[in-house]
Scaffold this motif. Structure first.
Motif, short mmCIF file in Angstrom:
data_model
loop_
_atom_site.label_atom_id
_atom_site.label_comp_id
_atom_site.label_asym_id
_atom_site.label_seq_id
_atom_site.Cartn_x
_atom_site.Cartn_y
_atom_site.Cartn_z
N LYS A 7 0.84 -1.21 0.00
CA LYS A 7 0.00 0.00 0.00
C LYS A 7 0.87 1.25 0.00
CE LYS A 7 -4.35 -1.58 1.83
NZ LYS A 7 -5.50 -1.17 2.58
N ALA A 8 1.96 1.22 0.75
CA ALA A 8 2.89 2.36 0.76
C ALA A 8 3.55 2.51 -0.60
CB ALA A 8 3.93 2.17 1.85
N LEU A 9 3.95 1.39 -1.21
CA LEU A 9 4.55 1.44 -2.54
C LEU A 9 3.56 1.98 -3.57
CD1 LEU A 9 6.62 -1.84 -3.04
CD2 LEU A 9 7.42 0.49 -3.25
N ALA A 10 2.29 1.64 -3.44
CA ALA A 10 1.27 2.13 -4.37
C ALA A 10 1.14 3.65 -4.27
CB ALA A 10 -0.07 1.46 -4.09
N LYS A 11 1.21 4.19 -3.07
CA LYS A 11 1.14 5.63 -2.91
C LYS A 11 2.36 6.32 -3.51
CE LYS A 11 -1.95 5.78 0.98
NZ LYS A 11 -2.29 6.41 2.23
N ILE A 12 3.53 5.71 -3.33
CA ILE A 12 4.75 6.26 -3.92
C ILE A 12 4.67 6.21 -5.45
CG2 ILE A 12 7.23 5.90 -4.19
CD1 ILE A 12 7.21 4.88 -1.26
N ASN A 13 4.19 5.09 -5.98
CA ASN A 13 4.04 4.95 -7.43
C ASN A 13 3.12 6.02 -7.99
OD1 ASN A 13 5.69 2.75 -7.59
ND2 ASN A 13 4.05 1.26 -7.74
N LYS A 14 2.02 6.27 -7.30
CA LYS A 14 1.05 7.25 -7.77
C LYS A 14 1.66 8.65 -7.82
CE LYS A 14 -3.66 8.76 -7.16
NZ LYS A 14 -4.90 8.64 -6.41
N ALA A 15 2.52 8.95 -6.86
CA ALA A 15 3.13 10.28 -6.81
C ALA A 15 4.29 10.44 -7.79
CB ALA A 15 3.61 10.55 -5.38
N VAL A 16 5.04 9.37 -8.02
CA VAL A 16 6.29 9.48 -8.77
C VAL A 16 6.15 9.06 -10.24
CG1 VAL A 16 8.68 8.68 -8.90
CG2 VAL A 16 7.65 9.18 -6.69
N LEU A 17 5.52 7.91 -10.47
CA LEU A 17 5.47 7.37 -11.83
C LEU A 17 4.35 7.99 -12.65
CD1 LEU A 17 6.06 3.60 -11.07
CD2 LEU A 17 7.72 5.28 -11.85
N PRO A 18 4.55 8.09 -13.97
CA PRO A 18 3.52 8.68 -14.83
C PRO A 18 2.31 7.76 -14.97
CG PRO A 18 5.31 7.83 -16.16
CD PRO A 18 5.73 7.69 -14.72
N SER A 19 1.15 8.37 -15.18
CA SER A 19 -0.08 7.62 -15.42
C SER A 19 -0.33 7.59 -16.93
CB SER A 19 -1.26 8.28 -14.71
OG SER A 19 -2.45 7.62 -15.05
N TYR A 20 -0.21 6.41 -17.50
CA TYR A 20 -0.37 6.29 -18.94
C TYR A 20 -1.84 6.22 -19.35
CZ TYR A 20 4.64 5.65 -19.09
OH TYR A 20 5.99 5.84 -18.97
N THR A 21 -2.73 5.91 -18.43
CA THR A 21 -4.15 5.90 -18.79
C THR A 21 -4.66 7.32 -18.99
OG1 THR A 21 -4.75 5.79 -16.46
CG2 THR A 21 -4.65 3.72 -17.63
N LYS A 22 -4.15 8.25 -18.22
CA LYS A 22 -4.55 9.65 -18.40
C LYS A 22 -4.01 10.21 -19.71
CE LYS A 22 -4.97 10.75 -13.53
NZ LYS A 22 -4.41 11.48 -12.40
#
Length: 50
Positions: A7-22
């Motif tokens: 869950k912590a990794l998911a929050k970090i991913n959301k903040a750092v990695l780009p969202s390709y669906t958007k």
């Protein structure tokens, strides 16, 4: 404990990695790096929810 880490990794991913669906990225035209990022995000999300 494992779920909490993911869950912590998911929050970090959301903040750092780009969202390709958007960005409406076409998976057939995605580079290897983009596919690796998508795979990593799916792996983390699956483990955070499961």
């Amino acid at each position: 404990m494992k779920k909490l880490i993911f869950k912590a990794l998911a929050k970090i991913n959301k903040a750092v990695l780009p969202s390709y669906t958007k960005k409406q990225l076409d998976l057939s035209k995605a580079s290897k790096l983009q596919l690796a990022i998508i795979g990593w995000r799916v792996y983390v999300t699956k483990n955070a929810l499961g």
